[in-house]
Design an enzyme around this catalytic site. Structure first.
Site, PDB file in Angstrom:
ATOM      1  N   SER A  46       0.782  -1.308   0.048  1.00  0.00           N
ATOM      2  CA  SER A  46       0.066  -0.042  -0.130  1.00  0.00           C
ATOM      3  C   SER A  46       0.812   1.211  -0.261  1.00  0.00           C
ATOM      4  O   SER A  46       1.612   1.402   0.985  1.00  0.00           O
ATOM      5  CB  SER A  46      -1.102   0.045   1.241  1.00  0.00           C
ATOM      6  OG  SER A  46      -1.459   1.224   1.585  1.00  0.00           O
ATOM      7  N   GLY A  47       0.540   2.340  -0.897  1.00  0.00           N
ATOM      8  CA  GLY A  47       1.212   3.613  -0.815  1.00  0.00           C
ATOM      9  C   GLY A  47       1.034   4.487   0.299  1.00  0.00           C
ATOM     10  O   GLY A  47       1.924   4.930   0.980  1.00  0.00           O
ATOM     11  N   ASP A  58       0.995  10.401   2.097  1.00  0.00           N
ATOM     12  CA  ASP A  58       0.643   9.680   1.032  1.00  0.00           C
ATOM     13  C   ASP A  58       0.344  10.572  -0.277  1.00  0.00           C
ATOM     14  O   ASP A  58      -0.635  10.536  -1.139  1.00  0.00           O
ATOM     15  CB  ASP A  58      -0.457   8.949   1.286  1.00  0.00           C
ATOM     16  CG  ASP A  58      -1.152   7.648  -0.011  1.00  0.00           C
ATOM     17  OD1 ASP A  58      -0.181   7.353  -0.725  1.00  0.00           O
ATOM     18  OD2 ASP A  58      -1.892   7.305  -0.037  1.00  0.00           O
ATOM     19  N   ASP A  85       0.948  -0.876  -5.073  1.00  0.00           N
ATOM     20  CA  ASP A  85       0.221   0.465  -5.262  1.00  0.00           C
ATOM     21  C   ASP A  85       0.965   1.302  -5.758  1.00  0.00           C
ATOM     22  O   ASP A  85       1.964   1.929  -5.032  1.00  0.00           O
ATOM     23  CB  ASP A  85      -0.394   0.862  -4.111  1.00  0.00           C
ATOM     24  CG  ASP A  85      -0.939   2.067  -4.000  1.00  0.00           C
ATOM     25  OD1 ASP A  85      -1.138   2.681  -5.139  1.00  0.00           O
ATOM     26  OD2 ASP A  85      -1.426   2.574  -2.823  1.00  0.00           O
ATOM     27  N   ASP A  87       0.731   4.249  -7.212  1.00  0.00           N
ATOM     28  CA  ASP A  87       0.051   5.508  -7.282  1.00  0.00           C
ATOM     29  C   ASP A  87      -0.177   5.869  -8.832  1.00  0.00           C
ATOM     30  O   ASP A  87      -0.791   4.775  -9.508  1.00  0.00           O
ATOM     31  CB  ASP A  87       1.077   6.545  -6.757  1.00  0.00           C
ATOM     32  CG  ASP A  87       1.005   6.338  -5.425  1.00  0.00           C
ATOM     33  OD1 ASP A  87       0.123   5.522  -4.700  1.00  0.00           O
ATOM     34  OD2 ASP A  87       2.152   6.743  -4.551  1.00  0.00           O
ATOM     35  N   GLU A 114      -3.133   4.379 -10.857  1.00  0.00           N
ATOM     36  CA  GLU A 114      -4.541   5.064 -10.585  1.00  0.00           C
ATOM     37  C   GLU A 114      -4.538   6.385 -11.695  1.00  0.00           C
ATOM     38  O   GLU A 114      -3.476   6.764 -11.822  1.00  0.00           O
ATOM     39  CB  GLU A 114      -4.924   5.578  -9.288  1.00  0.00           C
ATOM     40  CG  GLU A 114      -3.827   6.399  -8.846  1.00  0.00           C
ATOM     41  CD  GLU A 114      -3.751   6.536  -7.202  1.00  0.00           C
ATOM     42  OE1 GLU A 114      -4.439   7.522  -6.638  1.00  0.00           O
ATOM     43  OE2 GLU A 114      -3.583   5.610  -6.496  1.00  0.00           O
ATOM     44  N   LYS A 120       0.187  12.556  -6.424  1.00  0.00           N
ATOM     45  CA  LYS A 120      -1.316  12.049  -6.115  1.00  0.00           C
ATOM     46  C   LYS A 120      -1.628  12.771  -4.711  1.00  0.00           C
ATOM     47  O   LYS A 120      -0.608  12.836  -3.892  1.00  0.00           O
ATOM     48  CB  LYS A 120      -1.679  10.588  -6.465  1.00  0.00           C
ATOM     49  CG  LYS A 120      -0.523   9.718  -5.957  1.00  0.00           C
ATOM     50  CD  LYS A 120      -0.618   9.401  -4.358  1.00  0.00           C
ATOM     51  CE  LYS A 120      -1.991   8.857  -3.978  1.00  0.00           C
ATOM     52  NZ  LYS A 120      -2.099   7.693  -3.559  1.00  0.00           N
ATOM     53  N   ASN A 122      -4.040  10.952  -1.624  1.00  0.00           N
ATOM     54  CA  ASN A 122      -4.746   9.992  -1.001  1.00  0.00           C
ATOM     55  C   ASN A 122      -6.289  10.141  -1.366  1.00  0.00           C
ATOM     56  O   ASN A 122      -6.944  10.900  -1.274  1.00  0.00           O
ATOM     57  CB  ASN A 122      -4.774   9.674   0.433  1.00  0.00           C
ATOM     58  CG  ASN A 122      -5.299   8.157   0.943  1.00  0.00           C
ATOM     59  OD1 ASN A 122      -6.673   8.364   1.096  1.00  0.00           O
ATOM     60  ND2 ASN A 122      -4.625   7.013   0.912  1.00  0.00           N
ATOM     61  N   ARG A 159      -6.413   1.416 -11.975  1.00  0.00           N
ATOM     62  CA  ARG A 159      -7.357   1.661 -11.045  1.00  0.00           C
ATOM     63  C   ARG A 159      -8.289   3.189 -11.435  1.00  0.00           C
ATOM     64  O   ARG A 159      -7.621   4.140 -12.038  1.00  0.00           O
ATOM     65  CB  ARG A 159      -6.656   2.232  -9.933  1.00  0.00           C
ATOM     66  CG  ARG A 159      -7.472   3.032  -8.605  1.00  0.00           C
ATOM     67  CD  ARG A 159      -6.634   2.836  -7.283  1.00  0.00           C
ATOM     68  NE  ARG A 159      -6.859   3.873  -6.328  1.00  0.00           N
ATOM     69  CZ  ARG A 159      -6.380   3.940  -5.159  1.00  0.00           C
ATOM     70  NH1 ARG A 159      -5.530   3.219  -4.932  1.00  0.00           N
ATOM     71  NH2 ARG A 159      -6.571   4.984  -4.341  1.00  0.00           N
TER      72      ARG A 159
HETATM   73  C1  SPV Z   1      -3.356   2.404  -0.410  1.00  0.00           C
HETATM   74  O1  SPV Z   1      -3.740   1.605   0.342  1.00  0.00           O
HETATM   75  O2  SPV Z   1      -2.466   3.197  -0.588  1.00  0.00           O
HETATM   76  C2  SPV Z   1      -4.534   2.665  -1.486  1.00  0.00           C
HETATM   77  C3  SPV Z   1      -5.743   2.355  -0.885  1.00  0.00           C
HETATM   78  O3  SPV Z   1      -4.393   3.422  -2.398  1.00  0.00           O
HETATM   79  S1  SPV Z   1      -6.570   3.841  -0.632  1.00  0.00           S
HETATM   80  O4  SPV Z   1      -6.026   4.304   0.642  1.00  0.00           O
HETATM   81  O5  SPV Z   1      -8.110   3.286  -0.225  1.00  0.00           O
HETATM   82  O6  SPV Z   1      -6.809   4.789  -1.382  1.00  0.00           O
HETATM   83 MG    MG Z   2      -2.613   4.330  -2.456  1.00  0.00          MG
END
Ligand code: SPV
Ligand code: MG
Length: 541
Positions: A46-47, A58, A85, A87, A114, A120, A122, A159
């Site tokens: 996960s980012g 993030d 992830d 981004d 995405e 980006k 979050n 995404r």
């Molecule tokens: C992440 O886990 O960094 C995601 C999912 O991109 S979310 O945080 O829901 O965007």
């Molecule tokens: Mg992310």
């Protein structure tokens, strides 16, 4: 060069499986290992979570190479696939191409990108105000990624953020179709609603040209069966590992600070041994054993548990190996010989009157059952000291220095020293007659001779090739054979009474080559008082 990566095949299988599958978030090596340990078939890198463990936002504050470096630890720690992830792909189509190549090199199974702009934000922070990428530009990024992958199974997940940004269902479906068309292996449709309605509406309208992936962080209360029935392929639990560890660390740090003591937390936290286990500390110990000791460092194991019954009162207060030979115990002479040859790791297996062993710089292992057991049992008492290069020897031996030197130069896996001069009058202990595949022709040093068997008695028409001296050298492959032979003998009957010749016979019967190094005299095993008199011939001090 083609990079074949079994993990990418596993991820593709998860995406294409008819079952509903799950990934759990991880953000560093240890969390990745725990996700695998729990039974998950894949990891979401996960980012948000990786940024959080660096304690940055993030918003692409951690550079992509910092992310890739962390992924390498995660990948090394696990056997299951990791979906990054990624981004927005950290830039345009060109950055995407380089990213895919670097991920493949580090064993990462796939990347999710995405359709937003770099840097980006979050999706749960002001999602409605976020700009989406141009649809064509994003399709080009997907095509660039697909064109640069070398492993056909590497997965690119596209995404769709149209629902997050408030652009509506039609836009979301239009984008998903375009991304599929551009070559995406799956579509991740994201939502920030606390109910799954828009996700289910999307799934209902989706034509199924690509598998669907969802992230139910906000609509987590929806039973997964609902997703299953809606035809979703993969559910990502996206941030629960970082959140649970933050809660645990908050509690622990507060408690320790307030209490100025560990007493209340010790039983609530993981013990240090479990940390070692997760790090694979055992494997390192085995490797050290294998690689550090094989670098020219030979060990000695000396069997000295017996009294020596034929020496009567001389061994009343000490084991035979501690008999004085010209003012120096037999065993001390042996230890000195080893040290002369740089064999400094010496272990003596003691039993009878072990308290009389007064030696510096040797390890002692005790055979407490020495009265009812034999040599093999004693040897097994020092199994923790086995190494990939070791000399095993009886503790009552005296020999000229060159014999040990030549044995240490021999490169056979298991080598035994055999005296081809048999002088019946000088045999005072077990004769250990040896039959070999060739007699000693004394023509050359280190002839290629193999042991056939060892026996106490001679055979009428088959003279032995010599006598085993009680010295053997074992190296890495030989050690494996020896350990296997010990295991086999230990699991059979009568192990307690077996001798080293029994072990040698077992090895040859199992087809293991035991090499023979011939000598001609110049050694002695001390069994009675006459031997002690003769022992002077072997001492210069
Ligand atoms: C992440 O886990 O960094 C995601 C999912 O991109 S979310 O945080 O829901 O965007
Ligand atoms: Mg992310």
């Amino acid at each position: 060069m083609t990079l074949k990566n079994n993990k990418s095949r596993q991820l593709r299988d998860l995406l294409e499986s008819p079952e509903l599958e799950f990934l759990l978030e991880a953000h560093n090596g240890i969390s990745a290992k725990l996700v695998q340990q729990a039974g998950f078939k894949g990891i979401w890198a996960s980012g948000l979570a990786m940024s959080a463990q660096f304690c940055v936002r993030d918003s692409n504050e951690a550079s992509w190479t910092q992310v890739v470096d962390m992924l390498e630890f995660m990948s090394d720690a696990t056997d299951i696939p990791i979906l990054l992830d990624g981004d927005t792909g950290y830039g345009n189509f060109n950055n995407m191409r380089r990213l895919v190549r670097k991920l493949e090199q580090r064993g990462i199974a796939g990347v999710c990108v995405e359709d937003k702009e770099f840097p980006k934000t979050n999706s749960f922070i002001d999602g409605g105000k976020q700009a989406l990428a141009d649809i064509n530009e994003f399709c080009g990024k997907i095509r660039a990624g697909k064109d640069s992958q070398q492993d056909p199974d590497f997965c690119i997940v596209a995404r769709v953020e149209a629902l997050i940004a408030g652009w509506g269902m039609d836009e979301a479906l239009k984008r998903a179709s375009a991304y599929c068309e551009a070559g995406a292996d799956a579509i991740l449709i994201h939502s920030r609603q606390s109910r799954a309605d828009e996700i289910l509406a999307f799934a209902g309208a989706w034509d199924g040209s690509c598998p669907l992936v969802i992230v139910p962080t906000k609509y987590y209360s929806t039973p997964v069966d609902v997703f299953r029935k809606a035809g979703v392929s993969l559910v990502i639990w996206a941030n629960q590992m970082i959140r649970s560890s933050v809660r645990a660390m908050e509690n622990t740090s507060r408690e320790i600070f307030e209490q100025q003591s560990l007493v209340d937390v010790e039983d609530l936290i993981t013990d240090v041994d479990s940390i070692f286990r997760l790090q694979g500390a055992d494997e390192l110990l085995r490797a050290q054993e294998r690689y550090l000791n094989s670098a020219g460092e030979c060990r000695a194991l000396v069997l000295a548990a017996s009294r020596g019954n034929n020496l009567y009162e001389l061994t009343e207060d000490r084991p035979k190996a501690m008999l004085n030979i010209r003012g120096k115990p037999l065993l001390q002479r042996l230890v000195d010989e080893f040290k002369k040859r740089s064999v400094n790791d010496i272990t003596v297996i003691a039993g009878y009157k072990s308290e009389a062993l007064d030696l510096n710089g040797v390890d002692i292992r005790l055979n407490t059952r020495y009265e009812s057991t034999g040599e093999l049992y004693s040897l097994a008492c020092a199994r923790d000291k086995f190494s990939d290069d070791m000399v095993i020897m009886y503790g009552d031996l005296l020999f000229r220095s060159y014999i040990l030197q030549d044995l240490l130069e021999h490169d056979g896996e298991i080598v035994i020293v055999v005296d081809s001069l048999i002088n019946e009058k000088e045999i005072t202990g077990a004769p250990d007659f040896v039959w070999c595949d060739r007699p000693d022709d004394r023509s050359m040093f280190m002839q290629d001779v193999k042991l056939q068997r060892v026996r106490e008695e001679k055979l009428p028409d088959d003279p032995p090739s010599g006598r085993w001296t009680g010295m053997m050298r074992v190296r890495s492959q030989g050690r494996l054979w020896l350990e296997q032979a010990l295991d086999e003998l230990e699991s059979g009957d009568g192990f307690d009474r077996l001798t080293l010749p029994d072990l040698l016979n077992h090895l040859t019967l199992s087809g293991r080559p035991v090499t023979v190094h011939y000598i001609n005299g110049h050694w002695l095993d001390v069994n009675n008082v006459n031997d002690i008199d003769r022992a002077g011939d072997f001492t210069s001090d």
